[in-house]
Structure formats: structure tokens, C-alpha cells
Scaffold this active site. Structure first.
Site, PDB file in Angstrom:
ATOM      1  N   ARG A 224       0.849  -1.186   0.000  1.00 45.14           N
ATOM      2  CA  ARG A 224       0.000   0.000   0.000  1.00 45.14           C
ATOM      3  C   ARG A 224       0.890   1.243   0.000  1.00 45.14           C
ATOM      4  NH1 ARG A 224      -3.589  -2.549  -1.789  1.00 45.14           N
ATOM      5  NH2 ARG A 224      -5.682  -2.863  -0.949  1.00 45.14           N
ATOM      6  N   HIS A 272      -1.425   0.214  -9.955  1.00 38.79           N
ATOM      7  CA  HIS A 272      -2.042  -0.748  -9.030  1.00 38.79           C
ATOM      8  C   HIS A 272      -2.550  -1.996  -9.767  1.00 38.79           C
ATOM      9  CE1 HIS A 272      -4.115  -1.098  -4.885  1.00 38.79           C
ATOM     10  NE2 HIS A 272      -3.961  -2.306  -5.409  1.00 38.79           N
TER      11      HIS A 272
HETATM   12  P1  NAP Z   1      -1.343 -10.698   5.298  1.00 36.31           P
HETATM   13  O1  NAP Z   1      -1.305 -12.164   5.064  1.00 36.31           O
HETATM   14  O2  NAP Z   1      -2.292 -10.148   6.301  1.00 36.31           O
HETATM   15  O3  NAP Z   1       0.145 -10.262   5.669  1.00 36.31           O
HETATM   16  C1  NAP Z   1       0.440  -8.989   6.154  1.00 36.31           C
HETATM   17  C2  NAP Z   1       1.849  -9.006   6.688  1.00 36.31           C
HETATM   18  O4  NAP Z   1       2.177  -7.688   7.127  1.00 36.31           O
HETATM   19  C3  NAP Z   1       2.009  -9.944   7.888  1.00 36.31           C
HETATM   20  O5  NAP Z   1       3.270 -10.567   7.840  1.00 36.31           O
HETATM   21  C4  NAP Z   1       1.944  -8.974   9.057  1.00 36.31           C
HETATM   22  O6  NAP Z   1       2.638  -9.422  10.219  1.00 36.31           O
HETATM   23  C5  NAP Z   1       2.652  -7.782   8.459  1.00 36.31           C
HETATM   24  N1  NAP Z   1       2.335  -6.566   9.216  1.00 36.31           N
HETATM   25  C6  NAP Z   1       1.140  -5.976   9.411  1.00 36.31           C
HETATM   26  N2  NAP Z   1       1.256  -4.910  10.216  1.00 36.31           N
HETATM   27  C7  NAP Z   1       2.570  -4.828  10.532  1.00 36.31           C
HETATM   28  C8  NAP Z   1       3.319  -3.957  11.333  1.00 36.31           C
HETATM   29  N3  NAP Z   1       2.766  -2.935  11.990  1.00 36.31           N
HETATM   30  N4  NAP Z   1       4.646  -4.173  11.457  1.00 36.31           N
HETATM   31  C9  NAP Z   1       5.220  -5.226  10.834  1.00 36.31           C
HETATM   32  N5  NAP Z   1       4.571  -6.089  10.039  1.00 36.31           N
HETATM   33  C10 NAP Z   1       3.261  -5.889   9.894  1.00 36.31           C
HETATM   34  O7  NAP Z   1      -1.642  -9.910   3.948  1.00 36.31           O
HETATM   35  P2  NAP Z   1      -1.290 -10.351   2.438  1.00 36.31           P
HETATM   36  O8  NAP Z   1      -2.386 -11.186   1.890  1.00 36.31           O
HETATM   37  O9  NAP Z   1       0.108 -10.862   2.389  1.00 36.31           O
HETATM   38  O10 NAP Z   1      -1.403  -8.936   1.714  1.00 36.31           O
HETATM   39  C11 NAP Z   1      -0.543  -7.872   2.062  1.00 36.31           C
HETATM   40  C12 NAP Z   1      -1.039  -6.574   1.454  1.00 36.31           C
HETATM   41  O11 NAP Z   1      -0.802  -6.584   0.043  1.00 36.31           O
HETATM   42  C13 NAP Z   1      -2.557  -6.348   1.547  1.00 36.31           C
HETATM   43  O12 NAP Z   1      -2.903  -5.807   2.794  1.00 36.31           O
HETATM   44  C14 NAP Z   1      -2.817  -5.370   0.421  1.00 36.31           C
HETATM   45  O13 NAP Z   1      -2.754  -4.058   0.935  1.00 36.31           O
HETATM   46  C15 NAP Z   1      -1.646  -5.590  -0.544  1.00 36.31           C
HETATM   47  N6  NAP Z   1      -2.082  -6.061  -1.873  1.00 36.31           N
HETATM   48  C16 NAP Z   1      -1.738  -5.335  -2.963  1.00 36.31           C
HETATM   49  C17 NAP Z   1      -2.136  -5.758  -4.219  1.00 36.31           C
HETATM   50  C18 NAP Z   1      -1.731  -5.010  -5.461  1.00 36.31           C
HETATM   51  O14 NAP Z   1      -2.276  -5.266  -6.548  1.00 36.31           O
HETATM   52  N7  NAP Z   1      -0.779  -4.101  -5.396  1.00 36.31           N
HETATM   53  C19 NAP Z   1      -2.908  -6.923  -4.357  1.00 36.31           C
HETATM   54  C20 NAP Z   1      -3.244  -7.642  -3.214  1.00 36.31           C
HETATM   55  C21 NAP Z   1      -2.829  -7.217  -1.964  1.00 36.31           C
HETATM   56  P3  NAP Z   1       2.191 -10.769  10.993  1.00 36.31           P
HETATM   57  O15 NAP Z   1       2.725 -11.889  10.129  1.00 36.31           O
HETATM   58  O16 NAP Z   1       2.882 -10.680  12.288  1.00 36.31           O
HETATM   59  O17 NAP Z   1       0.693 -10.751  11.069  1.00 36.31           O
END
Ligand code: NAP
Length: 309
Positions: A224, A272
């Protein structure tokens, strides 16, 4: 348990037909045609209009058709007491892995520098470190971060992962917390940001932290836009400390026409598109979430609204 599709998307018709296939024999109401709001128990949502979900008195579950839920959670009318799930979908993950491989290899093989050389008709063969000589630091070691790590490891890259809580992985050095972040940043030749947008991640990559990256690092952001302090990143690029930024997500989307990112020669802008939701795959995935919800099973895709992801 009646279903509602509440989505402000261009391909609403495709969603209707994919969901009809994924939920055989079930009636799916489609916003804004909701003749019986009291019958709606489960809402399948993508960018729902503000207030839409609050108008459903018997709602039991909200399923986001997107992976990121920051926009949903920012809506003050969202009924926060109702369980909310996000999309963890194999096709979306595969798509993110493709994008990340593209961007990491672009940085690793110095494609941005060759593009600039071509613009000057300059024939210079740059030193080419091997993958084993590059360290990739992944901020956000969740569903997508782990999948990307597992695609990068067989190519020979060293991979570091950073998250909020302590995690382990047999081939990835995992870190968490402030000291863990400092360790990852200090070694990341290529920094891959896959963080959700939360109160804690907003502005995380500020001037002080960007300054701790190795000289000549590349920053890739596919999580993000809010995680990066744009002015600090531009200053680090201008100073030549950061070689290239490959950005898929921005604080304001679409990226405003006057934004410096558009014209900076070492910034690559993508609109995006790193991993779009595929309606066919996501309809099957969300049907599985709903099936498990109905049987009372645990939902690992459930969002913790207090944490923000
Ligand atoms: P996820 O499984 O919830 O993983 C999020 C990761 O971020 C986890 O490892 C979490 O830590 C870590 N995190 C969250 N808050 C944190 C903090 N304050 N400090 C350190 N680490 C932190 O999510 P995901 O499915 O991998 O997706 C990640 C993000 O990708 C989504 O939220 C979305 O915004 C983005 N995304 C972008 C696109 C695009 O087209 N560009 C598409 C899809 C998703 P923990 O492991 O400890 O929980």
C-alpha cells in the site's frame, strides 16, 4: 441465509455469473436492488457504498472480494461487530508472485540502468552480481510475502522477512519489531514492501529508515502506498542513495498527473496492477469461506479490525 453482492466494480455482470456458479441453487441479491434487506445474512463486497452494510439488520458475515481491507475499515459506517474476511486466493497470489518476480529481476538485472543508457545511445556493460549476491528484504511476511519468498529462493536470492509477530521459515531469516526492521533494512539490496495499510505501517519508510538501506538499493512497493513517505523517497532517489523505485501503489490513486513520480527517470510507475482479483477464482474462494462459516469452522482469513488487517 441470503447472500448479497455489494460491489462498485466495472465487471459486476461477470461477478454475478461467477458467484451464481460458485453458489449453485442460491439466490444472490445485487446491490442496489435489495427488496428484502432483513433477509441478507452474508455480504460479498468490493468497494461497497458507505452506509450500505449498516442498512442490513441481520448481517452475520462480510466477505471482502479484495485482499486489502483498509478502505473498508476506513468507512465509519462499517458494522464492526460483524466478522469480516479478506480474500486469500490462489490466483491472486500467483499474480502477485509474477509481478514480484518481474520487479525483482528488473532490479537485479539492472534493467532501469540499461533503459537510461539506451536513451543516451550508450553501450556500457555493467557488472552483474549473481542472485546469491543479492539480499531481498520483504516487509510484510504474510500470505503474499511468503509466497513471493518461496518463488525467489529457488533463483538463489538471500531472503529476509519482516512482520509484526515472530515467524519462522526454514530458508528465510525472519525478523519482527523495531530491531528486526533495522536488521532487514541494513541488508536489503532490494526492498520489497508488501505491508497492509494500518495505523502502524503508515509512513513507516520515512527518511531515517530509507537512509539505512544499502547504497544503490531498489525499493519495490506492491503493498500500500501509505507505507512510504514520498518526499523522503524522492529525496533519496535524487541524492542517488536509492537507485530505483518500482511502485504499484500510491497514497493517492490514480496517481495525480502532476506527481513527481510520473516524470522521475528512476521511478517506475504501475497503476495498481500487481495482483488483481480474478472473479472466477475469487468466487470459488469466497464460496469456500462461506461454506466454512456456515459449518462453524475457523476462518484464518478473518480480519482483526483492531489490528487493521
Ligand atoms: P497478510 O497475510 O495479512 O500479511 C500482512 C503481513 O504484514 C504480515 O506478515 C503482518 O505481520 C505484516 N504486518 C502488518 N502490520 C505490521 C506492522 N505494523 N509491522 C510489521 N509487520 C506488519 O496480507 P497479504 O495477503 O500478504 O497482503 C498484504 C497486502 O498486500 C494487503 O494488505 C494489500 O494491501 C496488498 N495487496 C496489494 C495488491 C496489489 O495489486 N498491489 C494486491 C493484493 C494485496 P504478521 O505476520 O505478524 O501478522
Amino acid at each position: 441465509m441470503s447472500l448479497l453482492l455489494c460491489a462498485q466494480v466495472d465487471n459486476l455482470g461477470q461477478w454475478q455469473s461467477e458467484l451464481a456458479t460458485a453458489f449453485p441453487g442460491e439466490t444472490i441479491q445485487v446491490w442496489p436492488e435489495v427488496p428484502d434487506p432483513a433477509a441478507v445474512r452474508i455480504a460479498l463486497v468490493a468497494k461497497p457504498p458507505a452506509g450500505a452494510l449498516a442498512s442490513l439488520p441481520n448481517l452475520e458475515l462480510i466477505c471482502s472480494l479484495w485482499a486489502g481491507v483498509d478502505r473498508l475499515l476506513a468507512d465509519p459506517t462499517l458494522p464492526r461487530q460483524i466478522p469480516l474476511t479478506r480474500l486469500i486466493d490462489p490466483q491472486l497470489t500467483a499474480s502477485m508472485v509474477e509481478s514480484v518476480l518481474l520487479h525483482v529481476l528488473t532490479a537485479h538485472r539492472q534493467v532501469p540502468r540499461y533503459r537510461l543508457q539506451q536513451a543516451r545511445a550508450e553501450w556500457t556493460q555493467l557488472d552483474q552480481p549473481g542472485a546469491a549476491d543479492r539480499t531481498i528484504g520483504i516487509l510484510g511476511f504474510g500470505e503474499l510475502g511468503r509466497a513471493c519468498a518461496e518463488a525467489l529462493l529457488p533463483l538463489g536470492f538471500r531472503v529476509l522477512g519482516w512482520g509484526r509477530s515472530a515467524r519462522t521459515h526454514p530458508q528465510v531469516e525472519c525478523a519482527h519489531g523495531a530491531t528486526g526492521l533495522a536488521r532487514v533494512l541494513a541488508r536489503a539490496d532490494i526492498l520489497l514492501c508488501l505491508l497492509p495499510n494500518t495505523n502502524e505501517t503508515r509512513g513507516l519508510l520515512d527518511a531515517a529508515r530509507l537512509a539505512t538501506l544499502p547504497a544503490g538499493a531498489t525499493v519495490i512497493n506492491v503493498g500500500r502506498g501509505a507505507a512510504i513517505d514520498d518526499a523522503a523517497l524522492l529525496a533519496a532517489l535524487d541524492a542517488g542513495r536509492i537507485e530505483t523505485a518500482i511502485l504499484d501503489v500510491f497514497q493517492t490513486e490514480p496517481l495525480p498527473p502532476g506527481h513527481r513520480y510520473w516524470r522521475h527517470e528512476r521511478v517506475w510507475v504501475y497503476p495498481h496492477v500487481a495482483a488483481e482479483t480474478d472473479a472466477r477464482s475469487a468466487a470459488r474462494t469466497v464460496a469456500d469461506t462461506v461454506r466454512r462459516f456456515r459449518t462453524g469452522a475457523r476462518l484464518p482469513e478473518r480480519v482483526d479490525s483492531g489490528r487493521g488487517y
